[in-house]
Design an enzyme around this catalytic site. Structure first.
Site, PDB file in Angstrom:
ATOM      1  NE  ARG A   1     -25.137  56.270 116.729  1.00 22.21           N
ATOM      2  CZ  ARG A   1     -24.066  55.806 116.287  1.00 22.21           C
ATOM      3  NH1 ARG A   1     -23.760  54.505 116.561  1.00 22.21           N
ATOM      4  NH2 ARG A   1     -23.124  56.525 115.685  1.00 22.21           N
TER       5      ARG A   1
ATOM      6  CB  THR B   1     -11.042  63.073 118.431  1.00 26.61           C
ATOM      7  OG1 THR B   1     -10.656  61.572 118.488  1.00 26.61           O
ATOM      8  CG2 THR B   1      -9.845  63.828 118.222  1.00 26.61           C
TER       9      THR B   1
ATOM     10  CE1 TYR C   1     -24.061  52.640 113.583  1.00 24.41           C
ATOM     11  CE2 TYR C   1     -24.730  50.150 113.887  1.00 24.41           C
ATOM     12  CZ  TYR C   1     -23.467  51.338 114.001  1.00 24.41           C
ATOM     13  OH  TYR C   1     -22.232  51.124 114.465  1.00 24.41           O
TER      14      TYR C   1
ATOM     15  CG  HIS D   1     -14.364  56.127 111.781  1.00 20.99           C
ATOM     16  ND1 HIS D   1     -14.047  56.617 113.183  1.00 20.99           N
ATOM     17  CD2 HIS D   1     -13.389  55.331 111.344  1.00 20.99           C
ATOM     18  CE1 HIS D   1     -12.809  56.272 113.199  1.00 20.99           C
ATOM     19  NE2 HIS D   1     -12.303  55.481 112.247  1.00 20.99           N
TER      20      HIS D   1
ATOM     21  CB  CYS E   1     -27.170  40.687  95.020  1.00 23.19           C
ATOM     22  SG  CYS E   1     -26.818  40.854  96.488  1.00 23.19           S
TER      23      CYS E   1
ATOM     24  CG  ASN F   1     -11.392  67.147 124.096  1.00 19.45           C
ATOM     25  OD1 ASN F   1     -12.156  67.265 124.995  1.00 19.45           O
ATOM     26  ND2 ASN F   1     -11.359  66.220 123.146  1.00 19.45           N
TER      27      ASN F   1
ATOM     28  CB  CYS G   1     -29.111  44.146  98.052  1.00 18.42           C
ATOM     29  SG  CYS G   1     -28.370  44.593  96.424  1.00 18.42           S
TER      30      CYS G   1
ATOM     31  CB  VAL H   1     -21.098  58.141 111.204  1.00 21.29           C
ATOM     32  CG1 VAL H   1     -19.735  57.111 111.200  1.00 21.29           C
ATOM     33  CG2 VAL H   1     -21.858  57.982 112.477  1.00 21.29           C
TER      34      VAL H   1
END
Ligand code: BJW
Length: 258
Positions: free
Chosen positions: A74, A205, A71, A128, A167, A230, A164, A112
């Site tokens: 990306r 899409t 990711y 998403h 926590c 499309n 994090c 995203v």
């Protein structure tokens, strides 16, 4: 006027008459910005990578560094990309409509990336999630990432996710993986907009992923007209009044700003 021009002309007329419009976008919207789609043969992400190994909560639990590194690659790719003429046409059309009191235009995206925002659409609804909103996998507090390395290696690398600050839990990408529910606020906003629109413009899409794909289907059942942009065939073909076969960056400027 050939058949394609006639259909574009009719679709434009329908857009001019509609008061409440939803633009519903998928990965093809950003393809001409250099952001890969998921399911296109050869170039789609799922042609080269395994969704099971990278885009499920189980995959992240099994190998967080593999998933986080992918990711980050990306995210670096999106940061290097620019909005295309299609993103800009949507933003200009919505602004023009708002200024002329011509009705409202809501952008609902499955993407995203942040290319709608960077093109000037201030409040796209992200069904998403976002590559730019990591959160703690334990307490859901917003997480941070290091600035993306512009030399992030092609296809990603093993990279331990950060922890994090609250926590100590593992930070995860802020996207929706298979088997996960969609963000409640985004789902509510998208359901409201698509439940009360005259026209839905679906761009880029495949309409294969649920529950997102159910929203335009429901809108059509409630009487909205569907216009699709499309280059390929999709699960929405039979629902669409107008199937405009072409790319987002080519068709949208002609449709919305021509
Ligand atoms: C161009 C172009 C150009 C190219 N111009 N166009 C009902 C039936 C069957 C299955 C299910 C069901 N309900 C739920 C499921 C399971 C699953 C699902 O839908 N699976 C199907 C694949 C079979 N859905 C889920 O798991 C969802 N969650 C869920 O249901 O949870 C239940 C639950 C409820 C409550 C509590 C807990 C659980 C979640 C789905 C999440 C999807 N996530 C992804 C990854 C996001 C993160 C990431 O980026 O890595 O979202 S998968 C991927 O697909 C991504 C996309 O947003 C999504 C849609 O893809 P999209 O945008 O349509 O792209 P493509 O590649 O498919 O199509 C591109 C199109 O562009 C093509 O048509 C091209 O022709 C076109 N194109 N160039 C214009 N230049």
């Amino acid at each position: 006027m050939d058949q394609d021009d006639a259909m574009l002309h009719e679709a434009r007329k329908a857009l001019m008459q509609a008061r409440r419009i939803v633009v519903f976008t998928g990965a093809g919207m950003s393809a001409e910005s250099g952001v890969p789609t998921f399911r296109d043969a050869l170039t789609g992400l799922w042609a080269r990578f395994s969704a099971e190994a990278l885009a499920t909560p189980e995959a992240f639990a099994r190998d967080p560094a593999l998933v986080w590194g992918w990711y980050e690659w990306r995210r670096a790719r999106v940061r290097a990309a620019q909005p295309n003429a299609g993103h800009r046409a949507i933003a200009a059309f919505a602004a023009h409509r708002a200024a002329d009191d011509g009705g409202c235009v809501t952008v609902v995206t499955q993407n995203v990336d942040d290319l709608h925002e960077r093109a000037g659409t201030p409040a796209a609804v992200h069904l998403h999630g976002s590559l730019f909103a990591p959160r703690c996998s334990a307490c859901a507090a917003p997480g941070a990432f290091a600035e993306a390395d512009p030399l992030e290696p092609e296809d990603g690398r093993h990279l331990e996710p950060p922890h994090c600050a609250h926590c100590g839990g593992t930070i995860r990408p802020g996207v929706v993986w298979f088997g996960e529910g969609l963000p409640e606020a985004a789902w509510a906003a998208a359901s409201a907009a698509l439940g009360d629109c005259d026209l839905v413009l679906c761009v880029g899409t495949s309409a294969l992923v649920y529950p997102a794909a159910a929203l335009p289907e429901r809108a059509v059942r409630a009487g909205a007209l569907l216009v699709q942009v499309n280059p390929g065939r999709t699960a929405f073909d039979a629902l669409a009044r107008f199937n405009l076969r072409g790319s987002a960056a080519t068709v949208l400027p002609a449709l919305l700003c021509g």
